[in-house]
Design an enzyme around this catalytic site. Structure first.
Site, PDB file in Angstrom:
ATOM      1  N   TYR A 130     -85.861  56.317  49.625  1.00 18.97           N
ATOM      2  CA  TYR A 130     -85.634  54.912  50.008  1.00 18.97           C
ATOM      3  C   TYR A 130     -85.178  54.823  51.465  1.00 18.97           C
ATOM      4  CZ  TYR A 130     -85.252  53.479  44.994  1.00 18.97           C
ATOM      5  OH  TYR A 130     -85.448  53.222  43.676  1.00 18.97           O
ATOM      6  N   GLU A 246     -78.536  53.869  39.516  1.00 20.72           N
ATOM      7  CA  GLU A 246     -78.061  54.996  40.331  1.00 20.72           C
ATOM      8  C   GLU A 246     -76.530  54.989  40.334  1.00 20.72           C
ATOM      9  OE1 GLU A 246     -79.463  55.077  44.378  1.00 20.72           O
ATOM     10  OE2 GLU A 246     -78.571  57.039  44.717  1.00 20.72           O
ATOM     11  N   GLU A 374     -68.016  50.896  51.529  1.00 21.78           N
ATOM     12  CA  GLU A 374     -67.892  49.520  52.043  1.00 21.78           C
ATOM     13  C   GLU A 374     -68.912  48.604  51.347  1.00 21.78           C
ATOM     14  OE1 GLU A 374     -68.101  52.227  54.027  1.00 21.78           O
ATOM     15  OE2 GLU A 374     -66.026  52.253  54.721  1.00 21.78           O
TER      16      GLU A 374
HETATM   17  C1  LIG Z   1     -74.886  62.655  49.457  1.00 19.40           C
HETATM   18  C2  LIG Z   1     -75.944  61.666  49.823  1.00 19.40           C
HETATM   19  C3  LIG Z   1     -77.088  61.599  49.065  1.00 19.40           C
HETATM   20  C4  LIG Z   1     -78.090  60.689  49.400  1.00 19.40           C
HETATM   21  N1  LIG Z   1     -79.238  60.691  48.659  1.00 19.40           N
HETATM   22  C5  LIG Z   1     -80.241  59.856  48.998  1.00 19.40           C
HETATM   23  C6  LIG Z   1     -81.489  59.923  48.306  1.00 19.40           C
HETATM   24  O1  LIG Z   1     -81.683  60.738  47.413  1.00 19.40           O
HETATM   25  N2  LIG Z   1     -82.472  59.084  48.690  1.00 19.40           N
HETATM   26  C7  LIG Z   1     -82.312  58.179  49.690  1.00 19.40           C
HETATM   27  O2  LIG Z   1     -83.245  57.422  49.947  1.00 19.40           O
HETATM   28  N3  LIG Z   1     -81.150  58.095  50.377  1.00 19.40           N
HETATM   29  C8  LIG Z   1     -80.117  58.912  50.069  1.00 19.40           C
HETATM   30  N4  LIG Z   1     -78.930  58.889  50.770  1.00 19.40           N
HETATM   31  C9  LIG Z   1     -78.785  57.939  51.887  1.00 19.40           C
HETATM   32  C10 LIG Z   1     -77.791  56.822  51.602  1.00 19.40           C
HETATM   33  O3  LIG Z   1     -78.300  55.901  50.684  1.00 19.40           O
HETATM   34  C11 LIG Z   1     -77.423  56.181  52.940  1.00 19.40           C
HETATM   35  O4  LIG Z   1     -76.815  57.166  53.745  1.00 19.40           O
HETATM   36  C12 LIG Z   1     -76.463  55.028  52.751  1.00 19.40           C
HETATM   37  O5  LIG Z   1     -77.113  53.936  52.127  1.00 19.40           O
HETATM   38  C13 LIG Z   1     -75.869  54.565  54.095  1.00 19.40           C
HETATM   39  O6  LIG Z   1     -76.864  54.315  55.032  1.00 19.40           O
HETATM   40  P1  LIG Z   1     -76.774  54.941  56.504  1.00 19.40           P
HETATM   41  O7  LIG Z   1     -76.504  56.390  56.384  1.00 19.40           O
HETATM   42  O8  LIG Z   1     -77.992  54.495  57.233  1.00 19.40           O
HETATM   43  O9  LIG Z   1     -75.486  54.278  57.150  1.00 19.40           O
HETATM   44  P2  LIG Z   1     -75.356  52.778  57.754  1.00 19.40           P
HETATM   45  O10 LIG Z   1     -75.991  51.810  56.815  1.00 19.40           O
HETATM   46  O11 LIG Z   1     -75.892  52.845  59.153  1.00 19.40           O
HETATM   47  O12 LIG Z   1     -73.814  52.588  57.747  1.00 19.40           O
HETATM   48  C14 LIG Z   1     -72.952  53.098  58.774  1.00 19.40           C
HETATM   49  C15 LIG Z   1     -71.541  52.592  58.497  1.00 19.40           C
HETATM   50  O13 LIG Z   1     -71.523  51.139  58.588  1.00 19.40           O
HETATM   51  C16 LIG Z   1     -70.969  50.590  57.396  1.00 19.40           C
HETATM   52  N5  LIG Z   1     -71.641  49.333  57.065  1.00 19.40           N
HETATM   53  C17 LIG Z   1     -72.970  49.088  57.116  1.00 19.40           C
HETATM   54  N6  LIG Z   1     -73.237  47.815  56.720  1.00 19.40           N
HETATM   55  C18 LIG Z   1     -72.041  47.265  56.384  1.00 19.40           C
HETATM   56  C19 LIG Z   1     -71.649  45.986  55.887  1.00 19.40           C
HETATM   57  N7  LIG Z   1     -72.535  45.013  55.649  1.00 19.40           N
HETATM   58  N8  LIG Z   1     -70.315  45.776  55.650  1.00 19.40           N
HETATM   59  C20 LIG Z   1     -69.394  46.754  55.876  1.00 19.40           C
HETATM   60  N9  LIG Z   1     -69.707  47.988  56.355  1.00 19.40           N
HETATM   61  C21 LIG Z   1     -71.025  48.235  56.600  1.00 19.40           C
HETATM   62  C22 LIG Z   1     -71.234  51.643  56.323  1.00 19.40           C
HETATM   63  O14 LIG Z   1     -70.326  51.508  55.235  1.00 19.40           O
HETATM   64  C23 LIG Z   1     -71.035  52.948  57.090  1.00 19.40           C
HETATM   65  O15 LIG Z   1     -69.672  53.252  57.164  1.00 19.40           O
HETATM   66  C24 LIG Z   1     -77.929  59.796  50.492  1.00 19.40           C
HETATM   67  C25 LIG Z   1     -76.778  59.876  51.272  1.00 19.40           C
HETATM   68  C26 LIG Z   1     -75.800  60.808  50.957  1.00 19.40           C
HETATM   69  C27 LIG Z   1     -74.585  60.886  51.832  1.00 19.40           C
END
Ligand SMILES: Cc1cc2nc3c(=O)[nH]c(=O)nc-3n(C[C@H](O)[C@H](O)[C@H](O)COP(=O)(O)OP(=O)(O)OC[C@H]3O[C@@H](n4cnc5c(N)ncnc54)[C@H](O)[C@@H]3O)c2cc1C
Length: 396
Positions: A130, A246, A374
């Site tokens: 995703y 999930e 968050e």
């Molecule tokens: C262990 C692990 C397993 C994973 N497995 C999968 C998988 O199998 N498949 C897959 O597709 N993805 C996977 N992911 C990805 C995961 O879904 C994303 O890392 C997660 O959704 C956060 O997105 P980002 O890393 O782009 O951070 P961002 O969305 O860029 O966030 C950065 C920071 O900003 C904060 N933030 C963002 N928007 C808001 C808001 N509206 N209000 C308050 N704070 C906010 C976040 O909390 C975070 O602290 C995995 C991640 C991890 C760590």
């Protein structure tokens, strides 16, 4: 492979204690032992999942027609407890808890028939694709596109942080079939062959030194339209089901798993002669109380799924509770071990092969995966408590 409900024992009517005894005996008799190192691990784990499936002990909540057990609530709890207690390998990939409930809800009969049984048996490993470099928390901004050409889509784009995709045969993914600005109104849910031409999967190293997730590149990958789940441009509805499951998936099995882990931590504190230290006692008692709450919250989540068919936004509550607990239990453990707490498995002085520091490092990511802490708090605020929507997010 035996695959019809008629071939499988029906264990639903057994009294609970007899059910527990039978499952415990099965796990003891067929226990696969310690995992082999290196490339032997994947076939070893697949063989175990096949043993479980063929004997009718796989998929406690799954429909029987797809190889599951369709157990009533109480027996699902027992199943999770015994499974965690036995220390046998868990599922492979991330399909079982996330893609499967989505396919069960929205898939066609042909799709269910083709995909579900082999996924549960471990013959075909599924991984979630995703997230993208620019679309994590704000998933509706995803940019991987699928252009329709007759009865195929041509998929181009990049995904990232995909757990277990390096061992996957199949990817369940989200693609943009609408205009670039269409956000959640132009997303479709596609099932992609991970070995198809144009798919490149590269491992990413994490804090533990392992490669638990990957990045995926799609370059003009051809996917049959028949492998789309749900309607074109209507995939967001499926994502909600998928994300709810999930977040809920771990609810009961994590409570069962951490029951064992906390008992092992208390044993370790005893061995180290630390159980008369009031600070250690306080920390362990706090974990015990939270573990019991976790179990009850997990039971509530499963009973919600059974009653309503969907875990709903309240699954964020149990997810948030579990991930904070799993970070805290490892912090308590490494504190307890003092300087030995920092030694990894390759150090001859490491305690229990460095498992606690490994868990400490691994669980740093727990408050990010499946939606950050968050985002879970936003979901609870907006969708459970009915508070106003986050003004920083685009309008829905
Ligand atoms: C262990 C692990 C397993 C994973 N497995 C999968 C998988 O199998 N498949 C897959 O597709 N993805 C996977 N992911 C990805 C995961 O879904 C994303 O890392 C997660 O959704 C956060 O997105 P980002 O890393 O782009 O951070 P961002 O969305 O860029 O966030 C950065 C920071 O900003 C904060 N933030 C963002 N928007 C808001 C808001 N509206 N209000 C308050 N704070 C906010 C976040 O909390 C975070 O602290 C995995 C991640 C991890 C760590």
């Amino acid at each position: 492979m035996t695959d019809t409900p008629a071939d499988r024992p029906d264990l639903r009517e057994l009294p609970d204690e007899e059910f527990r005894d039978r499952f415990r005996a099965f796990l003891a008799e067929h226990h696969p032992g310690r995992p082999p190192k290196g490339s032997g691990r994947l076939p070893w784990q697949k063989a175990w999942l096949a043993t479980l499936y063929d004997a009718g002990w796989a998929g406690p909540s799954w429909p029987r027609e797809h190889g599951g057990m369709d157990l009533p609530f109480g027996k699902q709890v027992i199943w999770q407890e015994e499974y965690a207690r036995a220390r046998v390998p868990g599922p492979l990939g991330t399909g079982l808890g996330i893609a499967a409930p989505t396919i069960i809800t929205y898939g066609t009969p042909e799709q269910k028939e083709r995909w579900l049984g082999p996924m549960l048996r471990g013959d075909v490993v599924w991984a979630q694709a995703y997230s993208e470099p620019g679309a994590g928390s704000d998933l509706p901004s995803l940019r991987t596109t699928a252009r329709r050409e007759d009865d195929e889509y041509v998929v181009t784009g990049q995904k990232v942080w995909n757990t277990s995709a390096d061992i996957a045969d199949v990817l369940f993914t989200l693609v943009r079939t609408g205009t670039p600005e269409s956000r959640q109104k132009g997303i479709s849910y596609l099932i992609v062959d991970a070995h198809a031409p144009g798919v490149t999967i590269r491992p990413l190293r994490d804090l533990t030194g392992g490669t638990h997730f990957t990045e995926i590149f799609f370059e003009d990958v051809r996917v049959p339209v028949a492998d789309r789940v749900g309607e074109e441009d209507d995939g967001w509805k499926l994502v909600r089901t998928s994300l709810g499951h999930e977040r809920a998936a771990g609810a009961m099995n994590q409570a069962a798993l951490y029951r064992r882990v906390l008992t092992e931590l208390v044993d370790l504190a005893r061995e180290l002669g630390r159980t008369s230290d009031p600070l250690v006692r306080d920390a362990l008692a706090d974990l015990e109380i939270r573990l019991r709450i976790m179990r009850l919250t997990g039971m509530r989540t499963i009973s919600d799924i059974l009653a309503k068919g969907e875990p709903g936004p309240a699954s964020s509550t149990s997810r948030l509770f579990i991930v904070q607990f799993e970070q805290d239990i490892h912090e308590v453990a490494v504190d307890l071990l003092g300087e030995y707490g920092a030694l990894g498995k390759d150090d001859p002085h490491a305690v229990q092969r460095g498992r606690w520091v490994w868990g400490f490092l691994r669980t740093r990511a727990s408050t990010i995966g499946a939606g950050t802490a968050e985002i879970q708090r936003n979901t609870i605020a907006e969708q459970v408590l009915g508070l106003p929507y986050d003004p920083g997010m685009p309008p829905r």
